[in-house]
Design a protein around this motif. Structure first.
Motif, PDB file in Angstrom:
ATOM      1  N   GLY A  18       0.804  -1.214   0.000  1.00 32.74           N
ATOM      2  CA  GLY A  18       0.000   0.000   0.000  1.00 32.74           C
ATOM      3  C   GLY A  18       0.836   1.262   0.000  1.00 32.74           C
ATOM      4  O   GLY A  18       0.514   2.236  -0.682  1.00 32.74           O
ATOM      5  N   VAL A  19       1.935   1.258   0.758  1.00 28.72           N
ATOM      6  CA  VAL A  19       2.823   2.422   0.780  1.00 28.72           C
ATOM      7  C   VAL A  19       3.491   2.615  -0.576  1.00 28.72           C
ATOM      8  O   VAL A  19       3.636   3.736  -1.059  1.00 28.72           O
ATOM      9  N   LEU A  20       3.883   1.529  -1.209  1.00 31.74           N
ATOM     10  CA  LEU A  20       4.601   1.635  -2.481  1.00 31.74           C
ATOM     11  C   LEU A  20       3.695   1.933  -3.666  1.00 31.74           C
ATOM     12  O   LEU A  20       4.118   2.573  -4.630  1.00 31.74           O
ATOM     13  N   VAL A  21       2.437   1.503  -3.614  1.00 30.36           N
ATOM     14  CA  VAL A  21       1.565   1.590  -4.790  1.00 30.36           C
ATOM     15  C   VAL A  21       0.665   2.821  -4.756  1.00 30.36           C
ATOM     16  O   VAL A  21       0.463   3.464  -5.783  1.00 30.36           O
ATOM     17  N   ARG A  22       0.109   3.155  -3.615  1.00 27.33           N
ATOM     18  CA  ARG A  22      -0.893   4.210  -3.543  1.00 27.33           C
ATOM     19  C   ARG A  22      -0.273   5.594  -3.624  1.00 27.33           C
ATOM     20  O   ARG A  22       0.876   5.790  -3.271  1.00 27.33           O
ATOM     21  N   ARG A  23      -1.074   6.568  -4.059  1.00 25.55           N
ATOM     22  CA  ARG A  23      -0.614   7.946  -4.195  1.00 25.55           C
ATOM     23  C   ARG A  23      -1.317   8.908  -3.255  1.00 25.55           C
ATOM     24  O   ARG A  23      -0.902  10.043  -3.116  1.00 25.55           O
ATOM     25  N   ASN A  24      -2.382   8.467  -2.598  1.00 23.09           N
ATOM     26  CA  ASN A  24      -3.102   9.317  -1.663  1.00 23.09           C
ATOM     27  C   ASN A  24      -2.381   9.281  -0.318  1.00 23.09           C
ATOM     28  O   ASN A  24      -2.112   8.212   0.230  1.00 23.09           O
ATOM     29  N   ALA A  25      -2.101  10.450   0.242  1.00 25.41           N
ATOM     30  CA  ALA A  25      -1.328  10.524   1.481  1.00 25.41           C
ATOM     31  C   ALA A  25      -2.055   9.875   2.650  1.00 25.41           C
ATOM     32  O   ALA A  25      -1.422   9.259   3.512  1.00 25.41           O
ATOM     33  N   ILE A  26      -3.365   9.963   2.684  1.00 24.25           N
ATOM     34  CA  ILE A  26      -4.113   9.372   3.797  1.00 24.25           C
ATOM     35  C   ILE A  26      -4.055   7.851   3.728  1.00 24.25           C
ATOM     36  O   ILE A  26      -3.890   7.177   4.750  1.00 24.25           O
TER      37      ILE A  26
END
Length: 97
Positions: A18-26
């Motif tokens: 999730g940290v590596l793939v997602r772009r939303n800070a939340i």
């Protein structure tokens, strides 16, 4: 006890992806919290497996760090949202100016 270790590894892996793939800070922030909780689960299960309390003490300190991270992290995210009207991590480097 190996079931808890396996669950901890699975949760940590989900958080890392999730940290590596997602772009939303939340979402990234919540994935980091998931990784911290997985670490706590591993600490407690290893401590129970070995019969000492060191893992519970380490998990307590991780929870203290997670609480501080939530306070500071959410303040930074709100500040970024107020200035840029987005929580995208790709645009966070624009705060240098």
């Amino acid at each position: 006890m190996t079931e808890y270790i396996t669950l901890s590894m699975l949760l940590f892996s989900i958080g890392a992806v999730g940290v590596l793939v997602r772009r939303n800070a939340i979402v990234v922030f919540m994935c980091v919290e998931l990784m911290l909780n997985a670490t706590n689960l591993a600490f407690v299960s290893f401590a129970r497996q070995h019969g000492n309390l060191d893992g519970q003490v380490a998990a307590f300190f991780v929870m203290v760090v997670a609480a501080a991270e939530v306070t500071i992290g959410l303040a930074i995210i709100v500040s970024i949202y107020r200035t840029r009207r987005t929580t995208s991590v790709d645009e966070a480097n624009l705060l240098k100016a």
